[in-house]
Design a protein around this motif. Sequence first.
Motif, short mmCIF file in Angstrom:
data_model
loop_
_atom_site.label_atom_id
_atom_site.label_comp_id
_atom_site.label_asym_id
_atom_site.label_seq_id
_atom_site.Cartn_x
_atom_site.Cartn_y
_atom_site.Cartn_z
N VAL A 257 0.84 -1.20 0.00
CA VAL A 257 0.00 0.00 0.00
C VAL A 257 0.88 1.25 0.00
O VAL A 257 0.66 2.18 -0.79
N ALA A 258 1.88 1.28 0.87
CA ALA A 258 2.78 2.43 0.92
C ALA A 258 3.52 2.59 -0.41
O ALA A 258 3.72 3.70 -0.90
N GLY B 203 3.28 -8.75 -2.05
CA GLY B 203 4.06 -8.50 -3.26
C GLY B 203 3.32 -8.85 -4.54
O GLY B 203 3.47 -8.15 -5.55
N PHE B 204 2.52 -9.92 -4.51
CA PHE B 204 1.76 -10.28 -5.71
C PHE B 204 0.79 -9.16 -6.09
O PHE B 204 0.68 -8.76 -7.24
N GLY B 205 0.08 -8.64 -5.07
CA GLY B 205 -0.86 -7.55 -5.31
C GLY B 205 -0.16 -6.30 -5.82
O GLY B 205 -0.66 -5.61 -6.71
N LEU B 206 1.01 -6.02 -5.25
CA LEU B 206 1.77 -4.85 -5.69
C LEU B 206 2.22 -4.99 -7.14
O LEU B 206 2.10 -4.06 -7.93
N ARG C 140 5.77 -14.50 -11.68
CA ARG C 140 6.02 -14.31 -13.11
C ARG C 140 4.73 -13.95 -13.83
O ARG C 140 4.70 -13.05 -14.67
N ALA C 141 3.66 -14.67 -13.49
CA ALA C 141 2.36 -14.41 -14.12
C ALA C 141 1.87 -13.00 -13.79
O ALA C 141 1.24 -12.34 -14.62
N ALA C 142 2.18 -12.51 -12.59
CA ALA C 142 1.78 -11.16 -12.19
C ALA C 142 2.60 -10.09 -12.91
O ALA C 142 2.18 -8.96 -13.04
N GLY C 143 3.80 -10.47 -13.36
CA GLY C 143 4.64 -9.52 -14.09
C GLY C 143 6.02 -9.30 -13.52
O GLY C 143 6.71 -8.36 -13.93
N ALA C 144 6.46 -10.15 -12.58
CA ALA C 144 7.80 -9.99 -12.02
C ALA C 144 8.86 -10.31 -13.07
O ALA C 144 8.67 -11.20 -13.90
#
Length: 122
Positions: free
Chosen positions: A37-38, A62-65, A96-100
Amino acid sequence: MPNINILTVDDSVSMRLLLRAALTKEGHQINEAEDGVAAAEWLEHHQPDLVITDINMPRMDGFGLIEHIRAQPRFRDMPILVLTTESTAEKKARARAAGATGWIVKPFDPDQLNSVIRRVAH
Protein backbone atom coordinates in the motif's frame (compact mmCIF):
# COMPACT_ATOMS: atom_id res chain seq x y z
CA MET A 1 26.75 2.00 -14.73
CA PRO A 2 24.50 5.04 -14.24
CA ASN A 3 22.83 5.70 -10.91
CA ILE A 4 19.60 3.66 -10.74
CA ASN A 5 16.56 4.93 -8.82
CA ILE A 6 15.24 1.90 -6.89
CA LEU A 7 12.13 1.44 -4.74
CA THR A 8 12.56 -1.29 -2.12
CA VAL A 9 9.40 -2.71 -0.53
CA ASP A 10 9.68 -4.86 2.58
CA ASP A 11 7.88 -4.87 5.93
CA SER A 12 11.15 -5.71 7.72
CA VAL A 13 13.12 -2.64 8.80
CA SER A 14 16.32 -4.70 9.01
CA MET A 15 15.85 -6.00 5.44
CA ARG A 16 15.28 -2.44 4.15
CA LEU A 17 18.50 -1.38 5.93
CA LEU A 18 20.44 -4.31 4.40
CA LEU A 19 19.13 -3.43 0.95
CA ARG A 20 19.96 0.26 1.43
CA ALA A 21 23.54 -0.61 2.48
CA ALA A 22 24.08 -3.02 -0.44
CA LEU A 23 22.56 -0.73 -3.07
CA THR A 24 23.83 2.70 -2.02
CA LYS A 25 27.36 1.24 -1.98
CA GLU A 26 26.89 0.74 -5.74
CA GLY A 27 25.73 4.36 -6.13
CA HIS A 28 22.02 3.67 -6.53
CA GLN A 29 19.36 6.03 -5.19
CA ILE A 30 17.09 4.17 -2.76
CA ASN A 31 13.49 4.86 -1.76
CA GLU A 32 11.70 2.63 0.73
CA ALA A 33 8.15 1.47 1.47
CA GLU A 34 7.06 -0.83 4.28
CA ASP A 35 4.33 -2.64 2.32
CA GLY A 36 2.47 -2.73 -0.98
CA VAL A 37 0.00 0.00 0.00
CA ALA A 38 2.78 2.43 0.92
CA ALA A 39 4.61 1.52 -2.31
CA ALA A 40 1.49 2.06 -4.43
CA GLU A 41 0.95 5.48 -2.83
CA TRP A 42 4.60 6.46 -3.44
CA LEU A 43 4.40 5.27 -7.05
CA GLU A 44 1.47 7.63 -7.73
CA HIS A 45 3.97 10.52 -7.75
CA HIS A 46 7.30 8.88 -8.64
CA GLN A 47 8.85 6.86 -11.46
CA PRO A 48 11.67 4.59 -10.25
CA ASP A 49 13.89 2.64 -12.64
CA LEU A 50 13.35 -0.59 -10.70
CA VAL A 51 11.24 -2.05 -7.87
CA ILE A 52 12.47 -4.73 -5.46
CA THR A 53 9.62 -6.22 -3.43
CA ASP A 54 9.06 -8.84 -0.76
CA ILE A 55 6.07 -11.18 -1.13
CA ASN A 56 4.77 -11.62 2.43
CA MET A 57 3.71 -8.19 3.73
CA PRO A 58 0.66 -6.77 5.54
CA ARG A 59 -2.05 -4.69 3.80
CA MET A 60 -0.92 -5.53 0.23
CA ASP A 61 1.45 -8.40 -0.50
CA GLY A 62 4.06 -8.50 -3.26
CA PHE A 63 1.76 -10.28 -5.71
CA GLY A 64 -0.86 -7.55 -5.31
CA LEU A 65 1.77 -4.85 -5.69
CA ILE A 66 3.20 -6.38 -8.87
CA GLU A 67 -0.31 -6.63 -10.37
CA HIS A 68 -1.02 -3.01 -9.33
CA ILE A 69 2.20 -1.79 -10.95
CA ARG A 70 1.70 -3.76 -14.17
CA ALA A 71 -1.86 -2.44 -14.51
CA GLN A 72 -0.39 1.02 -15.20
CA PRO A 73 0.95 1.57 -18.73
CA ARG A 74 3.78 3.85 -17.57
CA PHE A 75 5.26 0.93 -15.58
CA ARG A 76 4.84 -1.73 -18.26
CA ASP A 77 8.59 -2.01 -18.98
CA MET A 78 9.96 -1.27 -15.50
CA PRO A 79 11.84 -4.24 -13.99
CA ILE A 80 10.36 -5.72 -10.81
CA LEU A 81 12.52 -8.05 -8.74
CA VAL A 82 11.05 -10.26 -6.02
CA LEU A 83 13.28 -10.66 -2.96
CA THR A 84 11.75 -13.19 -0.56
CA THR A 85 12.29 -16.19 1.67
CA GLU A 86 9.77 -18.04 -0.53
CA SER A 87 11.27 -20.42 -3.08
CA THR A 88 8.48 -22.71 -4.26
CA ALA A 89 7.91 -23.15 -7.99
CA GLU A 90 4.24 -22.24 -7.50
CA LYS A 91 5.08 -18.86 -5.91
CA LYS A 92 7.69 -18.12 -8.59
CA ALA A 93 5.19 -18.95 -11.33
CA ARG A 94 2.56 -16.74 -9.66
CA ALA A 95 5.04 -13.83 -9.45
CA ARG A 96 6.02 -14.31 -13.11
CA ALA A 97 2.36 -14.41 -14.12
CA ALA A 98 1.78 -11.16 -12.19
CA GLY A 99 4.64 -9.52 -14.09
CA ALA A 100 7.80 -9.99 -12.02
CA THR A 101 11.07 -9.75 -13.95
CA GLY A 102 13.20 -11.84 -11.59
CA TRP A 103 13.32 -13.72 -8.26
CA ILE A 104 16.01 -13.64 -5.57
CA VAL A 105 15.83 -15.72 -2.39
CA LYS A 106 16.72 -14.23 1.02
CA PRO A 107 19.25 -14.05 2.49
CA PHE A 108 20.66 -12.30 -0.57
CA ASP A 109 24.25 -11.89 -1.62
CA PRO A 110 24.88 -8.15 -2.32
CA ASP A 111 27.13 -8.87 -5.30
CA GLN A 112 24.57 -11.25 -6.82
CA LEU A 113 21.76 -8.72 -6.26
CA ASN A 114 23.75 -5.94 -7.91
CA SER A 115 24.61 -8.25 -10.80
CA VAL A 116 20.91 -8.98 -11.36
CA ILE A 117 20.11 -5.25 -11.18
CA ARG A 118 22.76 -4.51 -13.84
CA ARG A 119 21.20 -7.16 -16.09
CA VAL A 120 17.59 -5.99 -15.83
CA ALA A 121 17.86 -2.19 -15.46
CA HIS A 122 18.06 -0.23 -18.69
